[in-house]
Design an enzyme around this catalytic site. Structure first.
Site, PDB file in Angstrom:
ATOM      1  N   GLU A 133      50.204  44.084  35.181  1.00 59.88           N
ATOM      2  CA  GLU A 133      51.082  43.637  36.249  1.00 59.88           C
ATOM      3  C   GLU A 133      52.163  42.610  35.718  1.00 59.88           C
ATOM      4  O   GLU A 133      53.172  42.415  36.512  1.00 59.88           O
ATOM      5  CB  GLU A 133      49.961  42.746  37.143  1.00 59.88           C
ATOM      6  CG  GLU A 133      48.989  43.546  37.934  1.00 59.88           C
ATOM      7  CD  GLU A 133      48.024  44.361  37.319  1.00 59.88           C
ATOM      8  OE1 GLU A 133      47.787  44.095  35.989  1.00 59.88           O
ATOM      9  OE2 GLU A 133      47.136  45.181  37.943  1.00 59.88           O
ATOM     10  N   HIS A 190      39.013  41.824  45.616  1.00 59.39           N
ATOM     11  CA  HIS A 190      39.902  42.769  46.029  1.00 59.39           C
ATOM     12  C   HIS A 190      40.347  42.654  47.586  1.00 59.39           C
ATOM     13  O   HIS A 190      40.443  43.602  48.314  1.00 59.39           O
ATOM     14  CB  HIS A 190      39.183  44.094  45.735  1.00 59.39           C
ATOM     15  CG  HIS A 190      39.256  44.880  44.630  1.00 59.39           C
ATOM     16  ND1 HIS A 190      39.040  44.278  43.600  1.00 59.39           N
ATOM     17  CD2 HIS A 190      39.956  46.047  44.277  1.00 59.39           C
ATOM     18  CE1 HIS A 190      39.285  45.458  42.322  1.00 59.39           C
ATOM     19  NE2 HIS A 190      40.118  46.166  42.952  1.00 59.39           N
TER      20      HIS A 190
END
Ligand SMILES: Cc1ncc(C[n+]2csc(CCOP(=O)(O)OP(=O)(O)O)c2C)c(N)n1
Ligand SMILES: Cc1ncc(C[n+]2csc(CCOP(=O)(O)OP(=O)(O)O)c2C)c(N)n1
Ligand SMILES: [Mg+2]
Ligand SMILES: [Mg+2]
Lengths: 324, 327, 324, 327
Positions: free
Chosen positions: B60, B129
């Site tokens: 990321e 999440h």
């Protein structure tokens, strides 16, 4: 350093049968999870480890009593292999208070601290530095325990991986880093996510001892894990354990795998299924296998019953456990 | 007017920009063959090829940083961070680098990059999440922050974000991908910094973002049945914030509710409430109500999850509280 | 791919004299910065690169016109070597609008985009992924340009480093990653921050081509950089360039270096000073050297004059440049 | 009562905890021989050795994560992140891991770790070495957040943080290390979640954190000269927040100013203002004033830097605005 009962270097035939049984239990459990998910009974986001049972079982069998693991998003196999009862795991997947995370965690957040499972992690690489830290605690306290992290090939691209392994090697903490190299990160094949073809080379950046093993051969996994654990436990530093394995199903349940050649998975299922391989090696008769299968299937069915009869948390229980 | 889903609307903005402009490309984890974890980029690999629809490793930080580096060279990359929770991994590059290059260089460079991400509860993804972290980025000078709630808005705002010369953090909401709506034939860019009044009303203003826009619209209908007239406004761009529109609405209705899915504490609603109490102090007939998630990580079990995140009824109760308040 | 004028493989003697002059300019500049900081004239947090001039000059000499660099917290040398006028650099350190970042940046945020300096970075490792990204842009556009990142040995422990290099190698972008290995990360010696003794091994994790060079020998740095750049430019992928160098002064100006053996630094200054080494090699007479010294000293003095006479930004200028 | 600097007070809390408790240890970049970049841990290596005063590589994520892992095993690590700006690198571990383990496990584990960090402008460190990011962590359920402003407070609060069974993000301010103050002979733990009234007053309440506590106290003295009586309150713990104390003060004075060094937009003051306008709506005679940094990255040149961050005078002007407001 205090004494610890090291597991023996290899397994007897009766033990291997038990290993077969355990792998089969995991397989049937995972298949049941797929089925129940498709039936719309299971909430959330689920990943099964069908094809990778030998890694979970081989490694966890080799662990000593005080050893701990951190798992990944693909955690059911590790969790069962580390000693969580199928009932508690299934109950968690159903979001019940009887679940191993009492309904707070779910498939990607399975914990069973009593059994040394420090938690599955839904963040790729997220558990690795904490395994370095758990191992540091063991080292500082002079406890002969080892901390073990599971992670996938995809995880070797993330900075967390680099930092955690670097630190572990620098401090020579008793940790084993188990790479479950199934050649896929979701839909991304290894050739698209890694510039190197042998991920064992990742360990060279830290000068970490590295060992590689066929992850479909549970005996080999066990033996290699045992040696890695011994190395770590004896104070020689962490070990990078590269387990070559296969993902037989999709990344997540329901994954149509549009990105994958169908023949590849079929061929792998035929030639590299760790359960078939062990069964053949042990020359288990059809009869005996069916018996075994019936036995584990019953356990799995019972776990579904247990889970369905479990208690739904009260909505306001959500406010508990935020702080100690 | 064609009808598109929110998902298709995002894809349409990306595709049209890529068709007209070689400098635009997209990158992210599993966005190629798989079309992204939410199917947003489905089919784009076939049209644009792997150079411009780039699968990345699970990195990321580097994927955000590479997008920044390419943007400084004049390209217009759109980087996808699969879940908002993983913005924590890209935060250094977005916050210390993208947001500050222009400033630290005294104006020598611009960083026309978009970071698309998504999140949201409602499907038991668990605590790692589904976080809603838009407030973090609103706190960072140099970033623009968008959170669109309809197909039309998401398309027009993404277009403007791609062509904005500043780094934009672009939030989508998982549960909105399937909703459908009419969009103009041709993409109409929606300027960043303009709120949208979804529904006019007289008695109370609900300022909502993301999924809560829809919950608020439903709550408004409910309230209407009780004779309460509710104005629903979606700021759409959280930074720059259309303070003028929000304040004007509240000066008209004299009551305000702010609603989002993020936890209430230190959520975006805190900023909105602070702005409103300051600029519309003399107009307010009741304290500003904040609606947001309860102060917990997101639990897995559906009953607990639904309890934690806000719904129609939470907005409705807030509306009742504020209109029932004597002034 | 378009043509680019590759720098020649080695430097003529007159060019090497110019190199010596440039290194001396950087040295005198840095000394002046130390002096002015101690006199309380310079705000902020400053790091000089005394002892590391050969790396900056050797690498930057080898760059082509369109090539770009990203620097670190120790950025003065790179900035001068990449073509920023000493006046503009000094003015920046004084926080003047004439400075290379117009007073917005400071020592750790030196930019000179016109000269291909994409910025110094006060976050260790912070610039690396962006160099991968700049190189990606060059690759996508078919431009024969190379992006170069400088970073220190300490930076090889951070995840950003791992992710950025991994991605660069995976995509084979035209980048060169220049490790300035001065064996210290602030007060932490390499043995305390890295588990490996040869940081070239870091490149093995990505299968990246790696080259190592004596960073005190500017000619060698130049030649190695030239080869690395050629490799990257020709589409063969990025290069890890390991430059072995020495930090003669403290980590930051004012660092009492309590953690460091005083003899070590003294010995390094005597034996490994890159300026002395080149001067000896070129057999530069005392007279010629003093002339050169006087010349660069004058430039440095003039830069201080320039800076002091510069314009202070108006306070409210702070509100500019936040957005484009 | 002995006098200690803020720096010494931090060191004293760490040292005393380490003396009495083998489970406490510290880790961070350059904390050993160098004593940390701010000299806080100076001399501790000599007393406790390199096992318990651990220099780490430059690996913010792993050092935070290793501390979490050791904490789950029952140790009480104190991890130092050298600058707040680098919290962006450790954010994943702090936000997704430390904050959530207890919850996601349904209460099986606790994570008694402290993340100490520091930041702050006022010495031209530039945009990447002075951000104030406390608001981010206040937004994350599962974390406690402390920001101490005096030697006494920093010592007592750090002690409580070390012995708290939850992850605590502990903010220090660079410009406070040198300030001196009396502290009790023995460490007196200060409970997390209790605000401190620094100065009583009748006309307006200033709620301030960190450096702004001192600016506010000076502003209060100035205001006093004009006959304005100012109460100054430091929440000290931002999460859990002592809402009761803040609300009580404002109900008494009917006017509030919130002050911190972080940028105003989406800063901690937004949360405080939102809480106050909600709970003390009928008591407020004027809008709540927010004082914070202007919405820019931190510029380098001293004149610009000083312009961006708030000082005594900004607090004073806010006080004037609020008391001059007709109600
Ligand atoms: C930091 C982060 N990025 C992205 C994801 C989304 N994601 C979940 S699993 C996965 C692939 C992981 O691949 P690998 O590590 O090889 O494990 P495998 O799924 O093969 O078991 C991705 C990208 C994530 N969970 N965390
Ligand atoms: C992410 C990050 N962590 C910590 C620091 C503080 N810091 C500044 S320079 C430095 C040491 C860097 O060492 P190295 O990379 O070897 O560069 P050198 O100073 O030797 O040139 C540290 C720890 C920082 N700037 N960024
Ligand atoms: Mg994999
Ligand atoms: Mg160094």
């Amino acid at each position: 350093m205090a004494k610890v009962e090291e597991k023996k270097a290899s397994l007897r035939k009766d033990e291997l049968k038990d290993v077969l049984r355990e792998m089969l239990l995991i397989r049937r459990f995972e298949e049941k999870v797929e089925e129940r998910f498709r039936a719309g009974e299971l909430p959330g986001f689920l990943h099964v480890a069908i094809g990778q049972e030998a890694c979970a079982v081989g490694v966890c069998r080799a662990l000593g009593d005080g050893d701990v693991i951190a798992s990944t998003h693909r955690a059911h196999g590790h969790t069962l292999a580390k000693g969580t009862h199928p009932n508690e795991l299934m109950a968690e997947l159903y979001g019940k208070t009887e679940g191993c995370s009492h309904g707070y965690g779910g498939s990607m957040h399975l914990y069973d601290v009593q059994h040394g499972n420090l938690g599955a992690n839904a963040v790729v690489g997220g558990g690795l530095p904490q395994i370095t830290g758990a191992a540091l605690a063991f080292q500082l306290r002079g406890e002969p325990r080892v901390a073990v992290a599971f992670f996938g090939d995809g995880a070797t691209s993330i900075g967390t991986f680099h930092e955690a392994l670097n630190l572990a090697q620098l401090w020579k903490v008793p940790a084993v880093f188990v790479l479950e190299d199934n050649k896929w990160a979701e839909s991304t094949p290894e050739s698209q996510h890694s510039p190197i073809r042998d991920l064992s080379d990742r360990a060279k950046a830290f000068g970490m001892k590295s060992v590689k093993v066929d992850g479909q051969d549970v005996e080999a996994v066990y033996k290699t894990a045992r040696q890695a654990l011994e190395h770590a436990r004896s104070g020689k530093g962490p070990v990078f354990m590269h387990v070559d394995c296969v993902r037989l199903h999709g990344h997540y349940i329901g994954d149509p795998q549009v990105y994958r050649n169908k023949d590849e998975a079929r061929e792998l299922a035929e030639t590299r299924d760790p359960i078939t391989l062990l069964r053949t090696k042990l020359e288990v008769s059809d009869e005996e296998f069916e018996e075994m299968d019936a036995e584990v299937t019953e356990i799995v069915e019972a776990s579904v019953e247990f889970a369905k009869n479990g208690t739904d948390p009260a909505p306001e229980d959500a406010l508990k456990n935020v702080y100690a | 007017m064609p009808e598109l889903s929110y998902r298709e609307a995002v894809r349409d903005a990306l595709s049209q920009a890529m068709r007209q402009d070689e400098d635009v490309f997209i990158m992210g984890e599993d966005i190629a063959e798989m079309g992204g974890s939410m199917g947003v980029t489905h089919g784009m690999l076939e049209e644009f090829g792997p150079e411009r629809v780039r699968n990345t490793p699970i990195s990321e930080m580097a994927l955000a940083g590479a997008a920044i580096g390419a943007a400084v060279q004049g390209m217009r990359p759109v980087a996808e961070i699969m879940y908002e929770d993983f913005m924590t991994l890209a935060a250094e590059q977005i916050v210390n680098q993208a947001a500050k290059h222009r400033y630290m260089s005294g104006g020598q460079v611009s960083v026309p990059v978009v970071f698309r991400t998504q999140g949201g509860a409602g499907w038991s993804p668990g605590a790692q999440h589904a976080q809603q972290l838009e407030a973090w980025f609103v706190h960072v000078p140099g970033l623009k922050v968008v959170f669109a709630s309809t197909p039309e808005d998401v398309r027009g705002l993404l277009w403007s974000s791609i062509y904005d010369d500043n780094p934009v953090v672009f939030f989508e909401h998982r549960t909105l991908y399937g909703i459908k709506g009419n969009v103009p034939e041709e993409i109409e860019p929606i300027p960043l910094g303009k709120a949208r009044v979804h529904r006019e009303g007289e008695d109370v203003t609900v300022i909502a973002t993301g999924r809560l826009v829809h919950e608020s619209l439903k709550a408004a209908e409910e309230a209407e049945k009780e004779g309460i007239s509710v104005e629903v406004v979606d700021p759409r761009t959280l930074q720059p914030l259309d303070e003028e529109a929000l304040v004007a609405s509240v000066k008209k209705t004299n009551r305000a509710v702010v609603a989002h899915e993020a936890v209430t504490r230190m959520g975006f609603g805190a900023e909105v409430a602070s702005v409103l109490q300051y600029q519309a102090f003399d107009w307010l007939d009741a304290p500003i109500e904040r609606v947001g998630a309860k102060f917990t990580p997101l639990p897995f079990a559906p009953a607990m999850e639904q309890f934690v995140i806000p719904h129609v009824d939470d907005v409705l109760q807030a509306i009742y509280r504020t209109v029932n308040r004597k002034n």
